[in-house]
Design a protein around this motif. Structure first.
Motif, PDB file in Angstrom:
ATOM      1  N   LEU A  72     -80.923 -29.343  37.919  1.00 13.61           N
ATOM      2  CA  LEU A  72     -80.524 -29.350  39.117  1.00 13.61           C
ATOM      3  C   LEU A  72     -81.627 -28.663  40.097  1.00 13.61           C
TER       4      LEU A  72
ATOM      5  N   THR B 290     -75.770 -29.261  48.906  1.00 12.17           N
ATOM      6  CA  THR B 290     -75.952 -29.992  47.733  1.00 12.17           C
ATOM      7  C   THR B 290     -74.451 -30.156  46.956  1.00 12.17           C
TER       8      THR B 290
ATOM      9  N   ILE C 210     -71.991 -31.471  44.097  1.00  8.25           N
ATOM     10  CA  ILE C 210     -71.808 -31.890  42.583  1.00  8.25           C
ATOM     11  C   ILE C 210     -70.359 -32.690  42.433  1.00  8.25           C
TER      12      ILE C 210
ATOM     13  N   LYS D 133     -68.324 -30.464  35.945  1.00  9.64           N
ATOM     14  CA  LYS D 133     -68.733 -29.918  37.111  1.00  9.64           C
ATOM     15  C   LYS D 133     -68.383 -28.205  37.665  1.00  9.64           C
TER      16      LYS D 133
ATOM     17  N   ARG E 163     -77.660 -33.578  49.439  1.00  7.83           N
ATOM     18  CA  ARG E 163     -78.210 -33.994  48.125  1.00  7.83           C
ATOM     19  C   ARG E 163     -76.800 -34.451  47.523  1.00  7.83           C
ATOM     20  N   VAL E 164     -76.925 -35.144  46.686  1.00 10.82           N
ATOM     21  CA  VAL E 164     -75.646 -35.222  45.645  1.00 10.82           C
ATOM     22  C   VAL E 164     -76.071 -35.612  44.258  1.00 10.82           C
ATOM     23  N   MET E 165     -75.594 -34.737  43.111  1.00 13.30           N
ATOM     24  CA  MET E 165     -75.577 -34.744  41.807  1.00 13.30           C
ATOM     25  C   MET E 165     -74.250 -35.369  41.428  1.00 13.30           C
TER      26      MET E 165
ATOM     27  N   LEU F 106     -72.226 -36.237  37.932  1.00 11.84           N
ATOM     28  CA  LEU F 106     -72.260 -36.068  36.571  1.00 11.84           C
ATOM     29  C   LEU F 106     -71.163 -36.872  35.911  1.00 11.84           C
TER      30      LEU F 106
ATOM     31  N   VAL G 111     -76.150 -36.019  33.799  1.00 11.40           N
ATOM     32  CA  VAL G 111     -76.412 -36.325  35.094  1.00 11.40           C
ATOM     33  C   VAL G 111     -76.721 -37.724  35.100  1.00 11.40           C
TER      34      VAL G 111
ATOM     35  N   GLU H 166     -78.872 -38.658  40.621  1.00 10.54           N
ATOM     36  CA  GLU H 166     -79.060 -37.422  41.822  1.00 10.54           C
ATOM     37  C   GLU H 166     -80.046 -37.993  42.833  1.00 10.54           C
ATOM     38  N   GLY H 167     -79.672 -37.580  44.048  1.00 10.86           N
ATOM     39  CA  GLY H 167     -80.381 -37.977  45.254  1.00 10.86           C
ATOM     40  C   GLY H 167     -79.447 -37.953  46.466  1.00 10.86           C
TER      41      GLY H 167
ATOM     42  N   VAL I  29     -77.080 -42.115  45.739  1.00 15.34           N
ATOM     43  CA  VAL I  29     -76.084 -42.049  44.646  1.00 15.34           C
ATOM     44  C   VAL I  29     -74.744 -42.674  44.945  1.00 15.34           C
TER      45      VAL I  29
END
Length: 263
Positions: free
Chosen positions: A23, A31, A33, A41, A209-211, A213, A218, A221-222, A227
């Motif tokens: 990350l 950002t 998650i 998370k 931005r987003v991750m 899980l 992962v 991500e973007g 996402v």
């Protein structure tokens, strides 16, 4: 200044909680998650804040290693809101908020606690007993505590950071929007925000931005637009999901009636 996690792996009791997770979160951005229950998370947040030492990989904040041995050094650069906070003694709201202020660099500012409480919609709550508040009010007091610790998004040309684990979980919609706006304003002021989120609509509205899980790894991500799409979300959450886009906007949103169980 960035928070960078590389190749993070965590295994507890023979169960893999995180697997090769990376990350990069940048100052000036929110950002988020996201992911289903049990996706890792909160475990990742504990690693990012130095509460949990990973079995593999490393986290740095501004190029400096993050870990239990650096907690005091990091206290003036980042504030952490855990998923739940439990107090054993009958503190007043002012006393709880003061804990955060003493951990930061503004211990001598007599009005900071009141300003932080006002920022989270709790103006005038200082003399009240923390244990007498509702769960949502307690959550906002804890956020005020964190804000007092790193009130200024920028200090000496470097960013400060907020780490927020499900900051709106126990709040009504009005206070959810208010707290997310606090996070947005902090990032717009040059600070960095990393937050664990369950609400995908709020994520789309406020995150840069987003991750995503899933299963400790992962999946995507973007940007929210990259996402939060039908195929990725349906695979991650195990149900059929369809994103909608308002005619005059670009922020995707989910409606319950657009979802369906996988059959």
């Amino acid at each position: 200044m960035s928070v960078v996690a590389r190749n993070i792996g965590v295994e507890i009791g023979g169960r893999v909680l995180l697997r090769d997770v990376g990350l990069t979160a940048r100052a000036g951005e929110v950002t988020a998650i996201v992911g289903p229950n049990g996706s890792g998370k909160t475990t990742l947040m504990r690693v990012l804040t130095g509460e949990l030492v990973p079995d593999a990989g490393q986290v740095t904040l501004g190029g400096q290693p993050v870990g239990p041995g650096h907690a005091a050094q990091m206290a003036t650069r980042r504030g952490v809101l855990p998923q739940a906070s439990h107090l054993a003694f009958s503190f007043t709201v002012d006393e709880v908020v003061r804990i955060g202020q003493l951990a930061g660099l503004a211990a001598g500012d007599p009005g900071l606690g009141a300003r932080a409480l006002a920022a989270v919609g709790l103006a005038g709550f200082g003399p009240r007993r923390y244990q007498a508040l509702s769960g949502g009010e307690q959550q906002r007091v804890q956020l005020a505590r964190v804000l007092c610790q790193v009130w200024q998004p920028m200090r000496a040309g470097a960013a400060n950071w907020l780490f927020l684990d499900e900051p709106v979980a126990s709040l009504d919609i009005g206070h959810q929007l208010g707290i997310m706006q606090v996070a947005r304003d902090y990032a717009d002021g040059g600070g960095g925000v990393i937050t664990v989120m369950h609400d995908l609509n709020l994520t789309a509205m406020f995150a840069d931005r987003v991750m995503l899980l899933a299963g400790g790894a992962v999946m995507a991500e973007g940007t929210p637009g990259e996402v939060l799409c039908d195929e990725v979300l349906s695979a991650a959450y195990g149900c059929r999901l369809r994103l909608n886009t308002p005619p005059l906007g670009a922020v995707p949103y989910l409606l319950p009636q657009a979802a369906g169980a996988v059959g």
